[in-house]
Design a protein around this motif. Sequence first.
Motif, short mmCIF file in Angstrom:
data_model
loop_
_atom_site.label_atom_id
_atom_site.label_comp_id
_atom_site.label_asym_id
_atom_site.label_seq_id
_atom_site.Cartn_x
_atom_site.Cartn_y
_atom_site.Cartn_z
N GLU A 158 0.88 -1.04 -0.10
CA GLU A 158 -0.04 -0.11 -0.06
C GLU A 158 1.01 1.36 0.04
O GLU A 158 1.91 1.43 0.73
N GLU A 159 0.47 2.13 -0.65
CA GLU A 159 1.06 3.55 -0.61
C GLU A 159 0.26 4.62 -1.19
O GLU A 159 -0.69 4.45 -2.21
N ASN A 160 -0.06 5.72 -0.12
CA ASN A 160 -0.77 6.52 -0.14
C ASN A 160 -2.32 6.18 -0.55
O ASN A 160 -3.02 6.64 -1.12
N GLY A 161 -2.74 5.07 0.46
CA GLY A 161 -3.99 4.43 0.34
C GLY A 161 -4.34 3.54 -0.80
O GLY A 161 -5.47 3.33 -0.95
N GLU A 162 -3.31 3.54 -1.73
CA GLU A 162 -3.61 2.79 -2.77
C GLU A 162 -3.12 1.22 -2.76
O GLU A 162 -1.86 1.39 -2.22
N ILE A 163 -3.60 0.21 -3.34
CA ILE A 163 -2.89 -1.07 -3.31
C ILE A 163 -2.10 -1.25 -4.73
O ILE A 163 -2.83 -1.02 -5.84
N PHE A 164 -0.78 -1.70 -4.63
CA PHE A 164 -0.16 -1.85 -5.76
C PHE A 164 0.43 -3.22 -5.96
O PHE A 164 0.64 -3.75 -4.56
N LEU A 165 0.76 -3.88 -7.03
CA LEU A 165 1.38 -5.44 -6.87
C LEU A 165 2.94 -5.00 -7.17
O LEU A 165 3.45 -3.84 -7.58
N THR A 166 3.59 -5.77 -6.11
CA THR A 166 5.05 -5.71 -6.22
C THR A 166 5.60 -6.15 -7.50
O THR A 166 5.41 -7.32 -8.00
N ALA A 167 6.24 -5.29 -8.25
CA ALA A 167 6.96 -5.85 -9.51
C ALA A 167 8.37 -5.04 -9.77
O ALA A 167 8.78 -3.87 -8.95
N GLN A 168 9.05 -5.63 -10.55
CA GLN A 168 10.44 -4.84 -11.19
C GLN A 168 10.48 -5.31 -12.54
O GLN A 168 10.01 -6.17 -13.16
N MET A 169 11.29 -4.21 -13.17
CA MET A 169 11.75 -4.46 -14.52
C MET A 169 12.94 -5.24 -14.64
O MET A 169 14.01 -5.27 -13.61
N VAL A 170 13.20 -6.28 -15.62
CA VAL A 170 14.24 -6.99 -15.95
C VAL A 170 14.77 -6.73 -17.12
O VAL A 170 13.87 -6.84 -18.23
N TYR A 171 15.83 -6.12 -17.30
CA TYR A 171 16.42 -5.79 -18.59
C TYR A 171 17.79 -6.78 -18.86
O TYR A 171 18.63 -6.86 -18.08
N THR A 172 17.30 -7.54 -19.92
CA THR A 172 18.74 -8.53 -20.17
C THR A 172 19.47 -7.40 -21.36
O THR A 172 19.16 -6.83 -22.11
N LEU A 173 20.85 -7.49 -20.96
CA LEU A 173 21.78 -6.55 -21.37
C LEU A 173 22.41 -7.13 -22.66
O LEU A 173 22.82 -8.22 -22.55
N GLY A 174 22.79 -6.31 -23.64
CA GLY A 174 23.55 -6.82 -24.76
C GLY A 174 24.81 -6.33 -24.73
O GLY A 174 25.49 -6.14 -23.67
N LYS A 175 25.61 -6.04 -26.05
CA LYS A 175 26.81 -5.53 -26.02
C LYS A 175 26.85 -4.01 -25.59
O LYS A 175 25.83 -3.09 -25.84
N VAL A 176 28.26 -3.59 -25.03
CA VAL A 176 28.49 -2.34 -24.83
C VAL A 176 28.71 -1.48 -26.13
O VAL A 176 29.39 -1.86 -26.81
N ILE A 177 27.79 -0.65 -26.22
CA ILE A 177 28.01 0.42 -27.68
C ILE A 177 29.06 1.39 -27.26
O ILE A 177 29.86 1.60 -28.42
N SER A 178 29.10 2.13 -26.10
CA SER A 178 30.00 3.12 -25.88
C SER A 178 30.37 3.22 -24.51
O SER A 178 29.70 2.76 -23.57
N LYS A 179 31.86 3.66 -24.03
CA LYS A 179 32.17 4.00 -22.98
C LYS A 179 32.88 5.27 -22.78
O LYS A 179 33.35 5.71 -23.75
N LYS A 180 32.60 5.78 -21.76
CA LYS A 180 33.33 7.45 -21.52
C LYS A 180 33.97 7.21 -20.17
O LYS A 180 33.35 6.87 -18.97
N ASN A 181 34.85 7.99 -19.81
CA ASN A 181 35.78 8.15 -18.59
C ASN A 181 35.85 6.96 -17.72
O ASN A 181 35.84 7.11 -16.56
N ILE A 182 36.13 5.88 -18.41
CA ILE A 182 36.07 4.57 -17.78
C ILE A 182 37.65 4.27 -17.33
O ILE A 182 38.52 4.61 -18.03
#
Length: 117
Positions: free
Chosen positions: A93-117
Motif C-alpha cells: 500500500e502506498e498513499n492509500g492505494e494497493i499496488f502489485l510488487t514488480a520489477q523491470m528485468v533488462y537483459t543486457l546486450g553488447k556495450v555500445i560506448s564507454k566514457k571516462n572509464i
Amino acid sequence: MSILTLQIKKEFLDKILSGEKVEEYREIRPKNSTKYIEYFTTKDGEEDVKPRPYKTIQFFNGYKGHRPEVIVKIKAAEIEYIIDENENFIEYEENGEIFLTAQMVYTLGKVISKKNI
C-alpha cells in the motif's frame, strides 16, 4: 533511438563491462512507473501495462560532470511480478492505494560506448 538513463554503482558497472552482469533489475514504484512501463487498453477494454520500448540503457556512475558512463544495448525487457511461496502476487500500500510488487528485468546486450572509464 530511445535511451533509458540510470545511475549505477561502480562495482556493478565494472561487472557489466566484464560481461559478468547480464541483467539489470529496477523496482517499479508509483513514483517511477512511467519511466519503466506504459499503460494500454486491451481488446477486451481492460487496462494493462507493458515495458517502455527502450533500445539502450545509459548507465552513469556518480553525479559529477566527468563520471563513468556506459551505453548498453537492451536485448529484452520484461515486467516481473513478485509472488509468494503460494504463487500469490505480493501487494503493498502506498498513499492509500494497493499496488502489485514488480520489477523491470533488462537483459543486457553488447556495450555500445564507454566514457571516462
